[in-house]
Write a protein that holds these residues in place. Sequence first.
Motif, PDB file in Angstrom:
ATOM      1  N   GLY A 133       0.713  -1.231   0.129  1.00 48.45           N
ATOM      2  CA  GLY A 133       0.187   0.072  -0.113  1.00 48.45           C
ATOM      3  C   GLY A 133       0.828   1.364   0.038  1.00 48.45           C
ATOM      4  N   LYS A 134       0.545   2.107  -0.752  1.00 50.38           N
ATOM      5  CA  LYS A 134       1.282   3.550  -0.799  1.00 50.38           C
ATOM      6  C   LYS A 134       0.601   4.740  -0.446  1.00 50.38           C
ATOM      7  N   GLY A 135       1.422   5.712   0.192  1.00 47.47           N
ATOM      8  CA  GLY A 135       0.969   6.940   0.604  1.00 47.47           C
ATOM      9  C   GLY A 135       1.384   7.862  -0.230  1.00 47.47           C
ATOM     10  N   ARG A 136       0.948   9.219  -0.130  1.00 44.40           N
ATOM     11  CA  ARG A 136       1.704  10.239  -0.756  1.00 44.40           C
ATOM     12  C   ARG A 136       3.207  10.400  -0.442  1.00 44.40           C
ATOM     13  N   LYS A 137       3.828  11.108  -1.371  1.00 48.20           N
ATOM     14  CA  LYS A 137       5.240  11.286  -1.082  1.00 48.20           C
ATOM     15  C   LYS A 137       6.195  10.137  -1.028  1.00 48.20           C
ATOM     16  N   ARG A 200      -5.633  14.212  14.659  1.00 49.92           N
ATOM     17  CA  ARG A 200      -5.448  12.888  14.230  1.00 49.92           C
ATOM     18  C   ARG A 200      -5.880  12.290  13.027  1.00 49.92           C
ATOM     19  N   LYS A 201      -4.900  11.820  12.268  1.00 46.10           N
ATOM     20  CA  LYS A 201      -5.428  11.366  10.798  1.00 46.10           C
ATOM     21  C   LYS A 201      -6.538   9.986  10.775  1.00 46.10           C
ATOM     22  N   LEU A 202      -7.324  10.380   9.988  1.00 44.85           N
ATOM     23  CA  LEU A 202      -8.448   9.391  10.075  1.00 44.85           C
ATOM     24  C   LEU A 202      -8.471   8.645   8.493  1.00 44.85           C
TER      25      LEU A 202
END
Length: 339
Positions: A133-137, A200-202
Amino acid sequence: MTSDDKAVKKSRAINTMEKIEFLLRILSDGSFHSGERLAEQLNVTRSAIWKLVRKLKSWQIEIYSVTGKGYKIPGGLDLLDKSCLQKKLSHNHLFKQVDVFTSIDSTSDYLSRQWKSLPGVGRVCIAEHQSAGKGRKGRVWVSPFAANLYFSIGVSLPLGLSALGGLSLAIGISLAKTLNQWTNRKIKVKWPNDLMVDDRKLAGILVEACGESNDHSFLNIGVGINWNMQPEHASELEQPWINLKELSEIKLSRNQILAEVLIQLDKTLTGYLSHGFTEFLKDWNQLSAMIDRSVTVHLANSQVNGIEAGIELSGALRLETESGIQIFHSGEVSLRKRR
Ligand code: BTN
């Protein structure tokens, strides 16, 4: 023996993934199942069951194995249901076709590959687990099995790349509004593409676009929503995070949440095609997690401090700095640390 058991027994050519899926369906009830009985149901040896369980553990599924009792997934699993999702999305305009995977590298990478062989078909890819799984940057998006929601939408839209900044914010707004109907604390948006609750990140959104021409783009919209992430899954996460499950008193299934989110996203993209970002601007200001707060904008090789001052119609960020308003088309925002 149930009809499912019989079906597995009959089929000699059942592959490893099908065995895993069958095993998961049995263990999803949260009860103990003996190794012997499982072996019988899947028509394999007990040591093959042990190997399958080892594979499931590598996807970060918690499985108890107790001598004399067998295997159990504490709390059970709320598994995705492809036919239910496919049916619910049948009235969508832009993406109706649903692919559901038990495990995949990345739903976004899958769509990019599909796009090459089947260009132009709007579709959504959903997975229980992502191994890459990949996120930004270039960040990793931690994707434990059935704990959260991971999906990507592939659509081709009659928009040039310059219209996509606003579109990616509209996607965040759509998600926040859909999820807010079920929560007891307000989900807000953080530029460019995060959903936040009390800092907090959801959820995170990764929009990848390739322009085929000046006025047409293939969009690959990847979304990860924390649903029931456990601290042991998240040890390497840098940011504080929060789960949707703890924000809602209503008992919701992951299928229900996904279906509603995907129906609303289809409407949002359709609305954006007719009206552009203008109608989302008010929503952004109301839902913004950082507006009027002291923040740092992180660029590739530098940082700029200031007060977040809303966004432009293009989706660019406005920052009030000592030298006046500065506009950012890319970057990441964090709360400014006090010194
Ligand atoms: C971010 O906040 O960095 C964006 C995260 C996006 C994660 C989702 S999960 C589904 C899709 N597949 C991926 O590999 N990434 C996106």
